[in-house]
Design a protein around this motif. Structure first.
Motif: not given
Ligand SMILES: C[S@@+](CC[C@H](N)C(=O)[O-])C[C@H]1O[C@@H](n2cnc3c(N)ncnc32)[C@H](O)[C@@H]1O
Length: 287
Positions: A235-245
């Motif tokens: 969850e934390r990583l998902a909020s840390a990666v840009l949508p096209d990252g």
């Protein structure tokens, strides 16, 4: 050396509370050897005695944080330069050019190495850019390395490696290009050091950037989390990666079966994209 069940549980709970790392039964044998240095330092001979020391009130505000020392000793900091070469090679060949195309307007890339240990992963990334000066001329490259271990982050910041460490993963030419031999060991050169920032950070907390990142590496960190903690980490990583990252995991690690927030970036092994629903939610939050 015998350790009572109660003492083992106390140590395991301490580690889990501060890092999320799960001390499984199969890793129990490691505890005594990992703590041997602390036993010597405190003149004690086993985990039961260490648990008594932990329970004693601190001698004052300046007294060292024994609990943190225990946690640091139990963390597995194994790392080396360009770990899993075949995966790492995909970065300059495919992944970075692709991200660069997406960011050609702003000419800026931000990368987070989460659980970077003593810095080799973050410096390896930086070397990829320095080794292609023409390709990256005029770009701003921001690389952040974080780890829950203060000790590892201090080592990363020092940029000083032993002969053994500097040879692990680096060819001679690359080693001489980016490191300088000193009396104390091999020191990263200023140009390399200037590309990387390091900070102590627990990846189970909010991500450490002002904005999400283009690329996040979290390799060989999630292995020792239990299912629930691993789901929280994703969850934390998902909020840390840009949508096209992109998210890059260690060789053999996957998001499949652990989270709905990422999907494999097939056919590339070890790379994962934010799942469409998750990317859309992040886009809306940023709008
Ligand atoms: C085995 S090393 C991997 C280092 C590097 N990523 C690599 O693959 O070579 C795992 C690192 O994760 C760090 N770590 C463990 N739990 C963490 C947490 N909750 N937050 C941040 N770092 C953590 C450990 O301190 C350790 O340095």
């Amino acid at each position: 050396m015998h350790t009572s069940e109660a003492s083992f549980q106390i140590i395991a709970e301490l580690l889990a509370a501060r890092t999320g790392q799960h001390l499984t039964e199969s890793r129990r044998w490691r505890v005594n050897s990992a703590l041997a240095g602390l036993f010597r330092e405190h003149g004690i001979s086993n985990v039961d005695q260490l648990v008594c020391l932990l329970a004693a009130p601190p001698r004052g505000p300046e007294s060292p944080d024994l609990a943190q020392d225990v946690v640091e000793a139990l963390l597995n900091n194994e790392t080396y330069f360009f770990r899993d070469r075949p995966t790492f090679d995909q970065l300059p060949e495919e992944i970075l050019p692709e991200l660069a195309r997406r960011r050609r307007e702003v000419r800026r890339l931000s990368i987070w190495s989460a659980g970077c240990s003593t810095g080799q992963e973050a410096y390896s990334l930086a070397m990829l850019f320095l080794d292609q000066p023409e390709r990256w001329h005029g770009w701003t490259i921001d690389i952040l390395g974080t780890d829950v271990s203060h000790r590892a982050i201090n080592a990363a910041r020092s940029g000083l490696y032993s002969q053994f460490e500097v040879q692990r993963g680096l060819g001679v030419a690359q080693m001489l290009r980016h490191f300088e031999e000193t009396e104390r060991g091999w020191q990263v050169r200023d140009e390399l050091r200037a590309m990387v920032r390091f900070r102590q950070h627990n990846l189970l907390g909010p991500h450490p950037g002002r904005m999400p990142f283009d690329l996040v590496l979290c390799r060989n960190v999630l292995l020792y989390f239990d299912r629930t903690t691993r789901a929280l980490a994703f969850e934390r990583l998902a909020s840390a990666v840009l949508p096209d990252g992109l998210l890059m995991l260690g060789a053999g690690e996957t998001t499949v079966g652990h989270t709905e927030r990422f999907v494999p970036s097939a056919p590339r092994a070890s790379f994962f994209e934010p799942a469409p629903a998750s990317a859309e939610a992040l886009r809306r939050r940023q709008a």
